[in-house]
Write an enzyme that holds these catalytic residues in place. Structure first.
Site, PDB file in Angstrom:
ATOM      1  N   GLU A 189       0.519  -1.455   0.015  1.00 59.36           N
ATOM      2  CA  GLU A 189      -0.343  -0.084   0.073  1.00 59.36           C
ATOM      3  C   GLU A 189       0.501   1.507  -0.124  1.00 59.36           C
ATOM      4  OE1 GLU A 189      -3.988  -2.156   1.955  1.00 59.36           O
ATOM      5  OE2 GLU A 189      -2.383  -1.298   3.009  1.00 59.36           O
ATOM      6  N   ASP A 234     -11.992  -7.175  -2.481  1.00 62.26           N
ATOM      7  CA  ASP A 234     -12.637  -8.412  -2.453  1.00 62.26           C
ATOM      8  C   ASP A 234     -13.917  -7.816  -2.349  1.00 62.26           C
ATOM      9  OD1 ASP A 234     -10.402  -8.308  -0.136  1.00 62.26           O
ATOM     10  OD2 ASP A 234     -12.610  -8.699   0.423  1.00 62.26           O
TER      11      ASP A 234
HETATM   12  N1  ADE Z   1      -8.756  -5.381   3.991  1.00 61.50           N
HETATM   13  C1  ADE Z   1      -9.442  -5.681   2.545  1.00 61.50           C
HETATM   14  N2  ADE Z   1     -10.339  -6.287   1.999  1.00 61.50           N
HETATM   15  C2  ADE Z   1     -10.383  -6.916   3.244  1.00 61.50           C
HETATM   16  C3  ADE Z   1     -11.511  -7.009   4.040  1.00 61.50           C
HETATM   17  N3  ADE Z   1     -12.468  -8.706   3.380  1.00 61.50           N
HETATM   18  N4  ADE Z   1     -11.900  -7.397   5.682  1.00 61.50           N
HETATM   19  C4  ADE Z   1     -11.377  -6.407   5.957  1.00 61.50           C
HETATM   20  N5  ADE Z   1      -9.986  -6.079   5.271  1.00 61.50           N
HETATM   21  C5  ADE Z   1     -10.148  -5.797   4.425  1.00 61.50           C
END
Ligand code: ADE
Length: 237
Positions: free
Chosen positions: A13, A201
């Site tokens: 990041e 995601d």
């Molecule tokens: N960062 C990226 N995806 C995430 C998720 N599903 N839960 C918590 N932090 C995240």
């Protein structure tokens, strides 16, 4: 004059931003390296805080106390909490709240998510930074940015039921693991902040597969937005 503190949780990041920064001076504190330098013409301090709310909060405090930052940006990836936000899309925080803070059993005046002693359940981002971050996001990925709430907790969310629970509690657009810790600490220090997140995601049963595949692309996109925001802040000075 603006001095921008930029926080990412993971190497992926912050690496794009460190690659673009000029005149880097590293300082080690509390296990993190704080890089002072110039990004897009603007004085910045970039730090990889590590995953989770405590790591994030302590880096905000160090940025305020030791580096005198005037503004804070959190850049990184997040899981989508709404159908309209797909992988690679962007979220700019209107505010941020915890989904894993719960004191309502000891006093039902406290809402789930609310930290005792605070008059708000969600910590508001700075209006001007939100506008600038939205414009920066639109310049990187036109038509794919939303402004709204971010929900944070010390959990990677990868189950549909848990996702639905967080949505009904918070009405947030995305979930991650640092934003509200950064927001609370900035709020206490009266330092304006904004959180910019790119979706890696869907925070459901597909997340375990999608996250490793899309983490790097999403993190890079978010860093591009942050660099663009620094450019805009410099131009407006
Ligand atoms: N960062 C990226 N995806 C995430 C998720 N599903 N839960 C918590 N932090 C995240």
């Amino acid at each position: 004059m603006i001095k921008l503190g930029i926080i990412g949780a993971m190497e992926v990041e912050v690496e794009t931003l460190l690659g673009q920064m000029e005149h880097q001076t590293p300082t080690q504190k509390a296990g993190s390296v704080f890089y002072e330098g110039i990004l897009s013409g603007l004085p910045v301090v970039v730090v990889r805080c590590g995953v989770g709310k405590v790591n994030a909060a302590l880096c905000v405090q160090i940025l305020c106390d030791c580096f005198g930052v005037t503004h804070i940006v959190n850049t990184g990836v997040a899981g989508s909490l709404c159908a309209e936000l797909d992988i690679g899309d962007l979220v700019v925080s209107r505010d941020a709240m915890y989904h894993d803070f719960d004191c309502h059993v000891i006093n039902d005046a406290y809402q789930v998510g609310q930290v005792p002693g605070f008059d708000t359940v969600a910590f508001p981002a700075d209006d001007d930074l939100v506008k600038d971050a939205f414009a920066a996001a639109e310049s990187v990925n036109p038509g794919h940015t939303r402004i709204g709430r971010i929900a944070s907790g010390d959990q990677f969310i990868c189950q549909k039921d848990k996702k639905q629970w967080i949505v009904s509690l918070t009405q947030a657009l995305c979930t991650e693991m640092e934003g509200a810790g950064i927001a609370q600490t900035a709020y206490r220090n009266k330092v304006p902040f904004v959180i910019i997140r790119a979706i890696s995601d869907k925070a459901d049963d597909s997340a375990e597969m999608d996250y490793p595949t899309f983490e790097k692309i999403a993190a890079h996109r978010c860093a591009q937005v942050t660099a663009s925001l620094a450019r805009q802040l410099k131009q407006a000075e």
